[in-house]
Design a protein around this motif. Structure first.
Motif, short mmCIF file in Angstrom:
data_model
loop_
_atom_site.label_atom_id
_atom_site.label_comp_id
_atom_site.label_asym_id
_atom_site.label_seq_id
_atom_site.Cartn_x
_atom_site.Cartn_y
_atom_site.Cartn_z
N MET A 223 -4.66 6.48 33.94
CA MET A 223 -5.71 6.70 32.95
C MET A 223 -5.12 6.95 31.57
O MET A 223 -5.60 6.42 30.57
CB MET A 223 -6.60 7.87 33.37
CG MET A 223 -7.73 8.14 32.37
SD MET A 223 -8.90 9.42 32.91
CE MET A 223 -9.85 8.52 34.13
N ILE A 224 -4.09 7.77 31.49
CA ILE A 224 -3.48 8.06 30.20
C ILE A 224 -2.95 6.78 29.55
O ILE A 224 -3.02 6.61 28.33
CB ILE A 224 -2.35 9.10 30.35
CG1 ILE A 224 -2.95 10.48 30.68
CG2 ILE A 224 -1.51 9.19 29.07
CD1 ILE A 224 -1.92 11.56 30.92
N SER A 225 -2.49 5.86 30.37
CA SER A 225 -1.97 4.60 29.83
C SER A 225 -3.07 3.78 29.15
O SER A 225 -2.78 2.90 28.33
CB SER A 225 -1.32 3.77 30.95
OG SER A 225 -2.31 3.24 31.83
N LYS A 226 -4.33 4.09 29.48
CA LYS A 226 -5.46 3.36 28.90
C LYS A 226 -6.09 4.11 27.72
O LYS A 226 -7.03 3.62 27.10
CB LYS A 226 -6.53 3.11 29.97
CG LYS A 226 -6.07 2.20 31.10
CD LYS A 226 -7.18 1.98 32.11
CE LYS A 226 -6.74 1.03 33.22
NZ LYS A 226 -7.83 0.79 34.20
N ILE A 227 -5.59 5.33 27.44
CA ILE A 227 -6.14 6.13 26.33
C ILE A 227 -5.22 5.99 25.13
O ILE A 227 -4.08 6.46 25.17
CB ILE A 227 -6.26 7.61 26.74
CG1 ILE A 227 -7.18 7.75 27.96
CG2 ILE A 227 -6.82 8.43 25.58
CD1 ILE A 227 -7.27 9.18 28.51
N PRO A 228 -5.67 5.35 24.06
CA PRO A 228 -4.79 5.10 22.91
C PRO A 228 -4.13 6.35 22.33
O PRO A 228 -3.00 6.26 21.84
CB PRO A 228 -5.74 4.45 21.89
CG PRO A 228 -6.75 3.73 22.73
CD PRO A 228 -6.96 4.63 23.91
N VAL A 229 -4.80 7.51 22.37
CA VAL A 229 -4.16 8.71 21.79
C VAL A 229 -3.13 9.32 22.74
O VAL A 229 -2.43 10.27 22.38
CB VAL A 229 -5.21 9.77 21.38
CG1 VAL A 229 -6.18 9.22 20.36
CG2 VAL A 229 -5.96 10.31 22.60
N GLY A 230 -3.06 8.83 23.98
CA GLY A 230 -1.97 9.19 24.87
C GLY A 230 -2.06 10.52 25.58
O GLY A 230 -1.04 11.08 25.98
N ARG A 231 -3.26 11.06 25.74
CA ARG A 231 -3.40 12.31 26.48
C ARG A 231 -4.80 12.40 27.08
O ARG A 231 -5.70 11.63 26.74
CB ARG A 231 -3.15 13.53 25.60
CG ARG A 231 -4.21 13.76 24.51
CD ARG A 231 -4.02 15.12 23.85
NE ARG A 231 -4.96 15.36 22.75
CZ ARG A 231 -6.19 15.83 22.91
NH1 ARG A 231 -6.68 16.08 24.11
NH2 ARG A 231 -6.97 16.04 21.85
N MET A 232 -4.99 13.38 27.98
CA MET A 232 -6.29 13.60 28.59
C MET A 232 -7.14 14.51 27.70
O MET A 232 -6.62 15.26 26.87
CB MET A 232 -6.13 14.25 29.97
CG MET A 232 -5.30 13.43 30.93
SD MET A 232 -6.11 11.91 31.45
CE MET A 232 -7.30 12.57 32.62
N MET A 233 -8.42 14.45 27.90
CA MET A 233 -9.33 15.32 27.18
C MET A 233 -9.26 16.74 27.71
O MET A 233 -9.06 16.98 28.90
CB MET A 233 -10.76 14.80 27.33
CG MET A 233 -11.81 15.66 26.65
SD MET A 233 -13.49 15.10 27.02
CE MET A 233 -14.42 16.46 26.30
N VAL A 234 -9.46 17.72 26.80
CA VAL A 234 -9.59 19.13 27.17
C VAL A 234 -10.92 19.63 26.58
O VAL A 234 -11.44 19.04 25.62
CB VAL A 234 -8.41 19.97 26.64
CG1 VAL A 234 -7.12 19.54 27.31
CG2 VAL A 234 -8.30 19.88 25.13
N PRO A 235 -11.51 20.69 27.13
CA PRO A 235 -12.82 21.17 26.65
C PRO A 235 -12.89 21.42 25.15
O PRO A 235 -13.91 21.15 24.52
CB PRO A 235 -13.01 22.47 27.44
CG PRO A 235 -12.31 22.22 28.74
CD PRO A 235 -11.09 21.44 28.34
N GLN A 236 -11.80 21.88 24.53
CA GLN A 236 -11.81 22.19 23.11
C GLN A 236 -12.07 20.96 22.24
O GLN A 236 -12.52 21.08 21.09
CB GLN A 236 -10.48 22.84 22.71
CG GLN A 236 -10.47 23.47 21.32
CD GLN A 236 -11.43 24.65 21.18
OE1 GLN A 236 -11.72 25.32 22.17
NE2 GLN A 236 -11.92 24.88 19.97
N ASP A 237 -11.84 19.77 22.80
CA ASP A 237 -12.07 18.55 22.04
C ASP A 237 -13.54 18.35 21.68
O ASP A 237 -13.86 17.59 20.76
CB ASP A 237 -11.58 17.33 22.84
CG ASP A 237 -10.07 17.26 22.95
OD1 ASP A 237 -9.39 17.63 21.97
OD2 ASP A 237 -9.56 16.85 24.01
N LEU A 238 -14.43 19.02 22.39
CA LEU A 238 -15.87 18.89 22.13
C LEU A 238 -16.34 19.68 20.92
O LEU A 238 -17.38 19.36 20.33
CB LEU A 238 -16.65 19.42 23.36
CG LEU A 238 -17.01 18.44 24.45
CD1 LEU A 238 -17.51 19.21 25.67
CD2 LEU A 238 -18.09 17.49 23.99
N VAL A 239 -15.61 20.69 20.54
CA VAL A 239 -16.12 21.68 19.60
C VAL A 239 -16.48 21.10 18.24
O VAL A 239 -17.55 21.38 17.68
CB VAL A 239 -15.11 22.85 19.45
CG1 VAL A 239 -15.52 23.77 18.31
CG2 VAL A 239 -15.03 23.63 20.75
#
Length: 267
Positions: A223-239
């Motif tokens: 999955m990370i290989s398909k995310i251009p920013v190179g990391r998984m989402m964390v809850p704080q990303d929503l804020v």
């Protein structure tokens, strides 16, 4: 700096990690918050375990639909539910407690994953409860939103409606598409009344998924290989997106879709 202080938010799904992160951010910004859950005890537990204690005077936890778990909710807080048993009663309680309802956030989750072959009508109906919950929550809040000088409806769901999802799960994807479509309909109908409606679509958030959706090391790397920013989402990303959409400054943002997935859907 966004204008949020003194505004009141009602949120479903606030007991989860994504939801509680939003609740804490709202409280820190000076908002009042009503955390709605399926059960009174679950809402109270989330406040006790996940919400900063210094904001306790500005947050309440109640059942969204007391009748759904009537005996449990009545036993947990008879002083509330003996005279309030309907969903509309709970929004009225929030209004009486804080003096306004300005922001409605629908972030309810909950699902058991099934592929097309194993999805039956019962599973389908269960998945669609996400859409029904958002509809009823917004409808019950409507009289109070009409009184607000900057009323907002924010629907938070996943990006599965756009790409079928990482997992094979047709009822889940269809329900999320329904919530997105509801957002656009509300934007058209309620926009002229001064109520904006927008949606936030998230990707796979490691800190807010049930155990059955946890990724193996191999799946995570894929999955990370398909995310251009190179990391998984964390809850704080929503804020950030939430704070903007909930603010008085977002008055001309209506019917928008904000993708928070690091570019997964285009990766």
């Amino acid at each position: 700096m966004f204008t949020l202080k003194g505004r009141t938010m009602v949120i479903t799904g606030g007991a989860g990690n994504n939801g509680s992160t939003i609740v804490n951010a709202a409280l820190e910004a000076g908002m009042n918050v009503a955390l709605l859950s399926g059960m009174h005890t679950k809402a109270q537990k989330a406040i006790a375990e996940k919400i900063n204690p210094k904001y306790r005077d500005h947050v309440i936890g109640i059942a969204q639909n007391p009748k759904a778990k009537w005996e449990e909710n009545l036993a947990a807080a008879p002083e509330i539910y003996e005279t309030r048993e309907h969903m509309s009663d709970m929004i009225r309680l929030v209004y009486e407690r804080f003096g306004s309802v300005d922001v409605v956030v629908n972030a309810k989750g909950g699902h058991i994953r099934y592929d097309f072959e194993h999805t039956d009508k019962a599973i389908w109906r269960h998945s669609m409860e996400v859409v029904e919950s958002a509809f009823v929550n917004a409808k019950n809040a409507l009289p109070y939103l009409l009184e607000s000088k900057a009323a907002r409806i924010i629907n938070i769901t996943t990006c599965d409606a756009r790409n079928g999802g990482y997992f094979l799960d047709p009822s889940f994807a269809a329900a999320r598409a329904g919530l997105e479509a509801l957002t656009y309909e509300l934007a058209k109908e309620l926009g002229p009344k001064g109520i904006t409606s927008n949606c936030i679509l998230v990707g796979h958030c490691e800190g807010d998924v049930p155990e059955e959706d946890a990724l193996s090391d191999e799946e995570r790397a894929k999955m990370i290989s398909k995310i251009p920013v190179g990391r998984m989402m964390v809850p704080q990303d929503l804020v950030g997106a939430f704070m903007f959409l909930a603010s008085e400054e977002a008055s001309f943002v209506n019917g928008a879709r904000i993708d928070i997935n690091g570019g997964l859907i285009v990766g």
